[in-house]
Design an enzyme around this catalytic site. Structure first.
Site, PDB file in Angstrom:
ATOM      1  N   ASP A  17       0.390  -1.096  -0.023  1.00 36.44           N
ATOM      2  CA  ASP A  17       0.260  -0.146   0.248  1.00 36.44           C
ATOM      3  C   ASP A  17       0.593   1.326  -0.153  1.00 36.44           C
ATOM      4  OD1 ASP A  17       0.812  -0.570   2.354  1.00 36.44           O
ATOM      5  OD2 ASP A  17      -1.624  -0.453   3.224  1.00 36.44           O
ATOM      6  N   GLY A  84      -3.558  -7.652  14.628  1.00 36.33           N
ATOM      7  CA  GLY A  84      -3.429  -7.623  12.664  1.00 36.33           C
ATOM      8  C   GLY A  84      -4.768  -7.601  12.041  1.00 36.33           C
ATOM      9  N   ASP A 125      -5.789  -0.328   5.660  1.00 39.49           N
ATOM     10  CA  ASP A 125      -6.658  -0.848   6.972  1.00 39.49           C
ATOM     11  C   ASP A 125      -7.683   0.890   6.659  1.00 39.49           C
ATOM     12  OD1 ASP A 125      -5.210  -2.030   7.047  1.00 39.49           O
ATOM     13  OD2 ASP A 125      -3.809  -1.428   8.955  1.00 39.49           O
TER      14      ASP A 125
HETATM   15  C1  GLA Z   1       0.039  -2.858   8.421  1.00 40.42           C
HETATM   16  C2  GLA Z   1      -0.151  -1.202   7.753  1.00 40.42           C
HETATM   17  C3  GLA Z   1      -0.829  -1.387   6.550  1.00 40.42           C
HETATM   18  C4  GLA Z   1       0.241  -2.058   5.685  1.00 40.42           C
HETATM   19  C5  GLA Z   1       0.192  -3.567   5.966  1.00 40.42           C
HETATM   20  C6  GLA Z   1       1.041  -4.400   5.562  1.00 40.42           C
HETATM   21  O1  GLA Z   1      -1.448  -3.361   8.837  1.00 40.42           O
HETATM   22  O2  GLA Z   1      -0.709  -0.008   8.722  1.00 40.42           O
HETATM   23  O3  GLA Z   1      -1.405   0.201   5.522  1.00 40.42           O
HETATM   24  O4  GLA Z   1       1.137  -1.514   5.011  1.00 40.42           O
HETATM   25  O5  GLA Z   1       0.721  -3.390   7.666  1.00 40.42           O
HETATM   26  O6  GLA Z   1       0.482  -4.682   4.388  1.00 40.42           O
END
Ligand code: GLA
Length: 291
Positions: A17, A84, A125
């Site tokens: 991202d 996560g 996210d």
């Molecule tokens: C975390 C970050 C996201 C993204 C993920 C890995 O969740 O908040 O912005 O970079 O890691 O894909």
């Protein structure tokens, strides 16, 4: 007034991202709920889980929103914290909406999260929490933030299961910033991951649309291997969990989801294949506010 902001599980497309790449998260039915009253000029939120970290997210959102009418209420969450599933993005989106934030709420909450944690996170996210579509995952092109909903196969055909590795993401913040810096400095392996992961996200979206869950599952495994070998964000516990889940009859594929360095694995399975552990997550609409 009641506000709900979902968490998310990322099906494929991690550490892409912030590189302007492709991601494919799904907003889930677990999330943050705030019940209370807007107005009075004062922000006062109680929670069963309040701690210093929680408070720093709330005040970072308030700072980003700026002038607001105030809100008095209670926050509760059905998300496992720090696992996560984006408990922090879900919290920031819920607080922003409670305060009546206007405009690009996902961008505002990304800034708030960066301010609260010092981690240079991307916007996946927050976008998933704001823009989720029931029955769909979201294909997001992070070079433009254009969102294309991708239909999930019917619940009777596949299940999305999230299993915790048992490892807290303790070292995640410093290591996340380091990976991002390495990528931006042009490190060959890190760049190779992003390029191959973008291809896999595209192929995964096509496979979902075609109902080809076997191909989707093997793309998830390839994604895990790339995150392990080229991006170096996996751990022995995550690798062992992916291997164990993939050996279960009816599991199409599994991979670490989110930042890595501990936390959760996501698996795509025949309904009922994985029982007695983890969370079966259903797709959800994006965040909402009701009177
Ligand atoms: C975390 C970050 C996201 C993204 C993920 C890995 O969740 O908040 O912005 O970079 O890691 O894909």
């Amino acid at each position: 007034m009641k506000v709900f902001a979902p968490g998310r599980v990322n099906l494929i497309g991690d550490h892409t991202d912030y590189a302007g790449g492709l991601v494919l998260p799904m907003a889930v039915h677990l999330g943050t709920t705030i019940v209370g009253t807007r107005g009075g000029g004062r922000l006062s939120l109680t929670s069963d889980h309040a701690d210093g970290r929680w408070e720093s997210f709330v005040s970072a959102v308030a700072d980003e929103v700026g002038d607001h009418d105030g809100f008095v209420g209670h926050v509760s969450s059905t998300l496992p914290i720090g696992a996560g599933l984006s408990s922090s993005a879900s919290l920031t989106v819920a607080v922003a909406l409670a305060l009546g934030a206007q405009g690009d709420v996902a961008a505002l909450c990304q800034r708030a999260e960066q301010r609260a944690t010092g981690v240079p996170c991307g916007r996946m996210d927050q976008l998933a929490s704001v823009h989720g579509v029931e029955g769909h995952a979201l294909l997001i092109d992070c070079s433009t933030y254009a969102i294309t909903p991708v239909p999930m196969p019917p619940a009777g055909e596949v299940e999305v299961v999230v299993v915790h590795s048992g490892e807290e993401r303790v070292l995640a913040s410093g290591a996340y910033a380091r990976r991002r810096a390495e990528l931006e400095a042009g490190d060959e392996r890190r760049v190779r991951h992003v390029a191959s992961e973008n291809d896999r996200v595209r192929a995964f979206a096509d496979a979902l649309i075609a109902g080809d869950v076997v191909t989707a599952g093997s793309l998830m495994v390839a994604s895990h291997e790339s995150l392990r070998d080229d991006y170096d964000v996996s751990t022995p516990a995550l690798d062992a969990l992916v291997a164990r889940l993939c050996a279960v009859r009816g599991v199409f594929g599994a991979r670490l989801t989110g930042a890595g360095f501990g936390g959760c694995v996501v698996a795509l399975t025949v309904p009922g294949a994985v029982r007695g552990e983890g969370w079966i997550v259903r797709s959800s609409a994006g965040a909402w506010v009701s009177d």
